[in-house]
Design a protein around this motif. Structure first.
Motif, PDB file in Angstrom:
ATOM      1  N   ALA A  89       0.837  -1.192   0.000  1.00  0.00           N
ATOM      2  CA  ALA A  89       0.000   0.000   0.000  1.00  0.00           C
ATOM      3  C   ALA A  89       0.878   1.251   0.000  1.00  0.00           C
ATOM      4  O   ALA A  89       1.942   1.273   0.627  1.00  0.00           O
ATOM      5  N   PRO A  90       0.456   2.297  -0.704  1.00  0.00           N
ATOM      6  CA  PRO A  90       1.245   3.541  -0.748  1.00  0.00           C
ATOM      7  C   PRO A  90       1.424   4.143   0.639  1.00  0.00           C
ATOM      8  O   PRO A  90       0.512   4.114   1.469  1.00  0.00           O
ATOM      9  N   LEU A  91       2.618   4.685   0.877  1.00  0.00           N
ATOM     10  CA  LEU A  91       2.930   5.295   2.160  1.00  0.00           C
ATOM     11  C   LEU A  91       2.649   6.790   2.138  1.00  0.00           C
ATOM     12  O   LEU A  91       2.574   7.415   1.071  1.00  0.00           O
ATOM     13  N   LEU A  92       2.493   7.360   3.319  1.00  0.00           N
ATOM     14  CA  LEU A  92       2.375   8.807   3.434  1.00  0.00           C
ATOM     15  C   LEU A  92       3.669   9.469   2.967  1.00  0.00           C
ATOM     16  O   LEU A  92       4.743   8.873   3.008  1.00  0.00           O
ATOM     17  N   SER A  93       3.570  10.711   2.567  1.00  0.00           N
ATOM     18  CA  SER A  93       4.758  11.468   2.201  1.00  0.00           C
ATOM     19  C   SER A  93       5.607  11.710   3.442  1.00  0.00           C
ATOM     20  O   SER A  93       5.099  11.646   4.569  1.00  0.00           O
ATOM     21  N   PRO A  94       6.896  11.989   3.275  1.00  0.00           N
ATOM     22  CA  PRO A  94       7.752  12.246   4.457  1.00  0.00           C
ATOM     23  C   PRO A  94       7.217  13.353   5.363  1.00  0.00           C
ATOM     24  O   PRO A  94       7.313  13.254   6.585  1.00  0.00           O
ATOM     25  N   SER A  95       6.635  14.397   4.772  1.00  0.00           N
ATOM     26  CA  SER A  95       6.122  15.486   5.602  1.00  0.00           C
ATOM     27  C   SER A  95       4.861  15.071   6.355  1.00  0.00           C
ATOM     28  O   SER A  95       4.675  15.418   7.525  1.00  0.00           O
ATOM     29  N   ASP A  96       3.967  14.307   5.699  1.00  0.00           N
ATOM     30  CA  ASP A  96       2.724  13.882   6.344  1.00  0.00           C
ATOM     31  C   ASP A  96       2.952  12.785   7.379  1.00  0.00           C
ATOM     32  O   ASP A  96       2.108  12.575   8.259  1.00  0.00           O
TER      33      ASP A  96
END
Length: 284
Positions: A89-96
């Motif tokens: 599953a796609p991961l959150l962005s580094p900032s999020d």
């Protein structure tokens, strides 16, 4: 603690301990876990792209570690960009995916991202999709371990989570409107409530600008806040499966009567619940 793999790079700002594992948060919003991880407490797994709440199939370091492991597999619950070729599953962005709040229960961990998304992982904290209460099977449990951070649905998305606390088998989250939401093992039900968060304290009872302490222990959550009169309000809440009990279940602990008889001028600073005991800390 962090020198087994590399030197610690940033100061630690928060630490929470479970029974045999720990979680730490550094100043850059990174979470690290160490200790016993055989039940997923260290959060090193990955969620499969085609599995609603399944487990990972890659080596996830589910064993005991004396050094800390970075927890960074926070998948995006709202992602729409995955394809049939994606394994995970796609991961959150580094900032999020930066972490702002952490806590630990007996065998699980809780983290809230800077983007206001709560995640939980560890022993028996994910619903088993094959479990059926009507078709009981002694080999089938209502919950399973989660080796990766699992998003906790159910909370109002327009309200910020400002504090978190974990008891032995439940996790509580205080929102900016003063409401408290929880997941975990309910006091009145043998079937755990990990599928989504439910409200256990309605808004308007607690003034969030006057919060003194927010703690959880065993099966209780205790919040201490200030009143306009200068006195302290202490509220104890439990997670119930019965909606009516959740609506009217907040109580004023009886030990406050004893404390008032001993010294009425004492102001409660925090309350810490154990299995068979309670510790009340006053300002003096």
């Amino acid at each position: 603690l962090f020198k087994e793999f590399k030197e610690q790079e940033n100061p630690i700002v928060s630490v929470a301990l479970g029974l045999q594992h720990g979680i730490a948060l550094n100043s850059k919003g990174q979470a690290f876990c160490w200790g016993k991880g055989e039940r997923g407490q260290l959060g090193q797994g990955r969620r499969l792209a085609d599995d609603e709440e399944g487990q990972d199939d890659e080596p996830n370091e589910n064993r005991t570690f004396e050094h800390a492991l970075h927890v960074d597999n926070f998948y995006d619950p709202y992602a729409t960009t995955s394809t049939k070729e994606d394994i995970y599953a796609p991961l959150l962005s580094p900032s999020d995916s930066k972490i702002g709040l952490i806590s630990a229960g007996m065998n699980f961990s809780l983290a809230v991202t800077s983007s206001n998304l709560p995640y939980i992982w560890g022993k028996n904290c994910v619903p088993n999709p094959s479990f059926s209460a009507s078709d009981f099977n002694i080999r089938s449990k209502p919950v399973e371990d989660s080796t990766y951070p699992r998003y906790v649905p159910g909370l109002p998305t327009n309200l910020q989570i400002i504090k978190v606390a974990c008891g032995t088998h439940h996790a509580a989250m205080l929102l900016e409107d003063g409401s408290i939401w929880a997941v975990g093992v309910a006091t009145d039900s043998p079937v755990p409530m990990w599928d989504e968060a439910v409200e256990i304290l309605t808004p308007g009872i607690v003034d969030t600008s006057e919060i003194v302490s927010f703690q959880a222990g065993f099966d209780r959550t205790v919040i201490v806040s200030g009143l306009e009169s200068g006195k302290r309000q202490v509220i104890e809440i439990q997670l119930w499966s019965n909606e009516e009990l959740r609506q009217y279940g907040a109580v004023r602990p009886s030990y406050l009567d004893w404390l008032g008889q001993e010294d009425g001028s004492q102001k409660v600073l925090s309350v810490h619940r154990g299995w068979m005991h309670t510790v009340v800390v006053t300002e003096s």
